[in-house]
Design a protein around this motif. Structure first.
Motif, PDB file in Angstrom:
ATOM      1  N   ALA A 286      -7.894   9.110  -9.813  1.00 35.56           N
ATOM      2  CA  ALA A 286      -9.089   9.348  -9.007  1.00 35.56           C
ATOM      3  C   ALA A 286      -9.697  10.037 -10.365  1.00 35.56           C
ATOM      4  O   ALA A 286      -9.734   9.454 -11.460  1.00 35.56           O
ATOM      5  CB  ALA A 286      -8.682  10.619  -8.088  1.00 35.56           C
ATOM      6  N   SER A 287     -10.463  11.085 -10.315  1.00 31.82           N
ATOM      7  CA  SER A 287     -11.367  11.598 -11.205  1.00 31.82           C
ATOM      8  C   SER A 287     -10.510  12.738 -12.105  1.00 31.82           C
ATOM      9  O   SER A 287      -9.518  13.349 -11.789  1.00 31.82           O
ATOM     10  CB  SER A 287     -12.470  12.249 -10.808  1.00 31.82           C
ATOM     11  N   GLY A 288     -10.941  12.762 -13.291  1.00 35.09           N
ATOM     12  CA  GLY A 288     -10.282  13.547 -14.220  1.00 35.09           C
ATOM     13  C   GLY A 288      -8.810  13.314 -14.481  1.00 35.09           C
ATOM     14  O   GLY A 288      -8.228  12.272 -14.792  1.00 35.09           O
ATOM     15  N   LEU A 289      -7.900  14.408 -14.281  1.00 34.01           N
ATOM     16  CA  LEU A 289      -6.339  14.654 -14.350  1.00 34.01           C
ATOM     17  C   LEU A 289      -5.841  14.361 -12.832  1.00 34.01           C
ATOM     18  O   LEU A 289      -4.857  14.783 -12.712  1.00 34.01           O
ATOM     19  CB  LEU A 289      -6.059  15.801 -15.071  1.00 34.01           C
ATOM     20  N   ASN A 290      -6.505  13.809 -11.891  1.00 33.70           N
ATOM     21  CA  ASN A 290      -6.120  13.705 -10.536  1.00 33.70           C
ATOM     22  C   ASN A 290      -5.749  12.363 -10.191  1.00 33.70           C
ATOM     23  O   ASN A 290      -6.203  11.370 -10.583  1.00 33.70           O
ATOM     24  CB  ASN A 290      -7.193  14.189  -9.625  1.00 33.70           C
ATOM     25  N   LEU A 291      -4.279  12.272  -9.507  1.00 37.32           N
ATOM     26  CA  LEU A 291      -3.952  10.950  -9.181  1.00 37.32           C
ATOM     27  C   LEU A 291      -3.489  10.954  -7.778  1.00 37.32           C
ATOM     28  O   LEU A 291      -3.072  11.929  -7.032  1.00 37.32           O
ATOM     29  CB  LEU A 291      -2.667  10.474  -9.838  1.00 37.32           C
ATOM     30  N   THR A 292      -4.341  10.179  -6.901  1.00 41.33           N
ATOM     31  CA  THR A 292      -3.987   9.778  -5.521  1.00 41.33           C
ATOM     32  C   THR A 292      -2.684   8.966  -5.178  1.00 41.33           C
ATOM     33  O   THR A 292      -2.652   7.970  -5.908  1.00 41.33           O
ATOM     34  CB  THR A 292      -5.023   9.312  -4.903  1.00 41.33           C
ATOM     35  N   VAL A 293      -1.740   9.375  -4.476  1.00 41.89           N
ATOM     36  CA  VAL A 293      -0.631   8.697  -3.993  1.00 41.89           C
ATOM     37  C   VAL A 293      -0.949   8.389  -2.568  1.00 41.89           C
ATOM     38  O   VAL A 293      -1.157   9.138  -1.703  1.00 41.89           O
ATOM     39  CB  VAL A 293       0.668   9.500  -4.151  1.00 41.89           C
ATOM     40  N   LYS A 294      -0.981   7.007  -2.238  1.00 40.73           N
ATOM     41  CA  LYS A 294      -1.354   6.667  -0.945  1.00 40.73           C
ATOM     42  C   LYS A 294      -0.394   6.982  -0.037  1.00 40.73           C
ATOM     43  O   LYS A 294       0.771   7.206  -0.369  1.00 40.73           O
ATOM     44  CB  LYS A 294      -1.684   5.013  -1.023  1.00 40.73           C
ATOM     45  N   ALA A 295      -0.827   7.099   1.251  1.00 43.94           N
ATOM     46  CA  ALA A 295      -0.027   7.184   2.423  1.00 43.94           C
ATOM     47  C   ALA A 295       1.113   6.137   2.513  1.00 43.94           C
ATOM     48  O   ALA A 295       0.860   5.111   1.809  1.00 43.94           O
ATOM     49  CB  ALA A 295      -0.806   7.119   3.854  1.00 43.94           C
ATOM     50  N   GLY A 296       2.138   6.529   3.105  1.00 46.38           N
ATOM     51  CA  GLY A 296       3.357   5.489   3.130  1.00 46.38           C
ATOM     52  C   GLY A 296       4.391   5.864   4.187  1.00 46.38           C
ATOM     53  O   GLY A 296       4.274   6.833   4.716  1.00 46.38           O
TER      54      GLY A 296
ATOM     55  N   ARG B 254       0.996  -1.286  -0.010  1.00 46.25           N
ATOM     56  CA  ARG B 254       0.120  -0.106  -0.014  1.00 46.25           C
ATOM     57  C   ARG B 254       0.735   1.083  -0.036  1.00 46.25           C
ATOM     58  O   ARG B 254       0.494   2.445  -0.522  1.00 46.25           O
ATOM     59  CB  ARG B 254      -0.887  -0.185   1.187  1.00 46.25           C
ATOM     60  N   ASP B 255       2.123   1.196   0.544  1.00 44.36           N
ATOM     61  CA  ASP B 255       2.851   2.390   0.526  1.00 44.36           C
ATOM     62  C   ASP B 255       3.149   2.859  -0.614  1.00 44.36           C
ATOM     63  O   ASP B 255       3.789   2.577  -1.476  1.00 44.36           O
ATOM     64  CB  ASP B 255       4.259   1.983   1.290  1.00 44.36           C
ATOM     65  N   PHE B 256       2.649   4.427  -0.682  1.00 42.45           N
ATOM     66  CA  PHE B 256       2.839   5.326  -2.059  1.00 42.45           C
ATOM     67  C   PHE B 256       2.257   5.010  -3.127  1.00 42.45           C
ATOM     68  O   PHE B 256       2.669   5.103  -4.228  1.00 42.45           O
ATOM     69  CB  PHE B 256       4.334   5.523  -2.022  1.00 42.45           C
ATOM     70  N   GLY B 257       1.086   3.870  -3.036  1.00 43.87           N
ATOM     71  CA  GLY B 257       0.570   3.487  -4.295  1.00 43.87           C
ATOM     72  C   GLY B 257      -0.094   4.241  -5.045  1.00 43.87           C
ATOM     73  O   GLY B 257      -0.796   5.080  -4.437  1.00 43.87           O
ATOM     74  N   PRO B 258      -0.039   4.195  -6.319  1.00 49.25           N
ATOM     75  CA  PRO B 258      -0.772   5.513  -7.346  1.00 49.25           C
ATOM     76  C   PRO B 258      -2.171   4.931  -7.571  1.00 49.25           C
ATOM     77  O   PRO B 258      -2.257   3.596  -7.756  1.00 49.25           O
ATOM     78  CB  PRO B 258       0.094   5.184  -8.479  1.00 49.25           C
ATOM     79  N   LEU B 259      -2.969   5.652  -7.475  1.00 45.98           N
ATOM     80  CA  LEU B 259      -4.717   5.188  -7.713  1.00 45.98           C
ATOM     81  C   LEU B 259      -5.073   6.436  -8.552  1.00 45.98           C
ATOM     82  O   LEU B 259      -5.185   7.508  -8.004  1.00 45.98           O
ATOM     83  CB  LEU B 259      -5.321   5.206  -6.265  1.00 45.98           C
TER      84      LEU B 259
END
Length: 131
Positions: free
Chosen positions: A29-39, A22-27
């Motif tokens: 999101a909507s449109g041009l947004n990318l979530t970088v998970k906590a880590g 899970r650490d810093f996993g890229p996910l």
């Protein structure tokens, strides 16, 4: 938070993949947004807990998402930056994310002639090499 025990045999037998962490996993999101998970990230003897972060990507190009040694996420369209840790290569088109290629690695080392001055790692594996 529940913990999952990972045995060395699972890693050796390829039962655990970097995508499973899970650490810093890229996910996406909507449109041009990318979530970088906590880590958690280790830089020499300092361990930093970083919160989940969102980065806004540039449209119609390849974006290189990376983090600093203190866990701050950023993106650019030139390539991965020396001294930062690659997270993902993300292609965008028409205002949305087309593909996300995970670029996280198990172990970050220097080359034989360039030792790692500020090593970093994901999960619990850590190795420093260099001359």
């Amino acid at each position: 938070m529940a913990r999952t025990e990972v045995r060395s045999g699972q890693i050796r037998d390829l039962d655990v993949l970097i995508d499973d962490l899970r650490d810093f996993g890229p996910l996406a999101a909507s449109g041009l947004n990318l979530t970088v998970k906590a880590g958690r990230i280790r830089d020499d003897n300092v361990i930093t807990n970083a919160s989940s972060q969102n980065v806004v990507l540039t449209n119609n190009t390849t974006n290189f998402v990376e983090i600093t040694s203190v866990g701050v996420a950023s993106t650019n369209t030139s390539g991965f930056t020396s001294g930062r840790i690659p997270i993902a290569e993300v292609v965008t088109s028409g205002g949305s994310i087309s593909s996300v290629t995970d670029k996280r690695v198990w172990i970050n080392t220097g080359t034989s002639d360039t030792p790692v001055a500020a090593p970093a790692s994901f999960g619990r594996l850590f190795l420093t090499m260099g001359g």
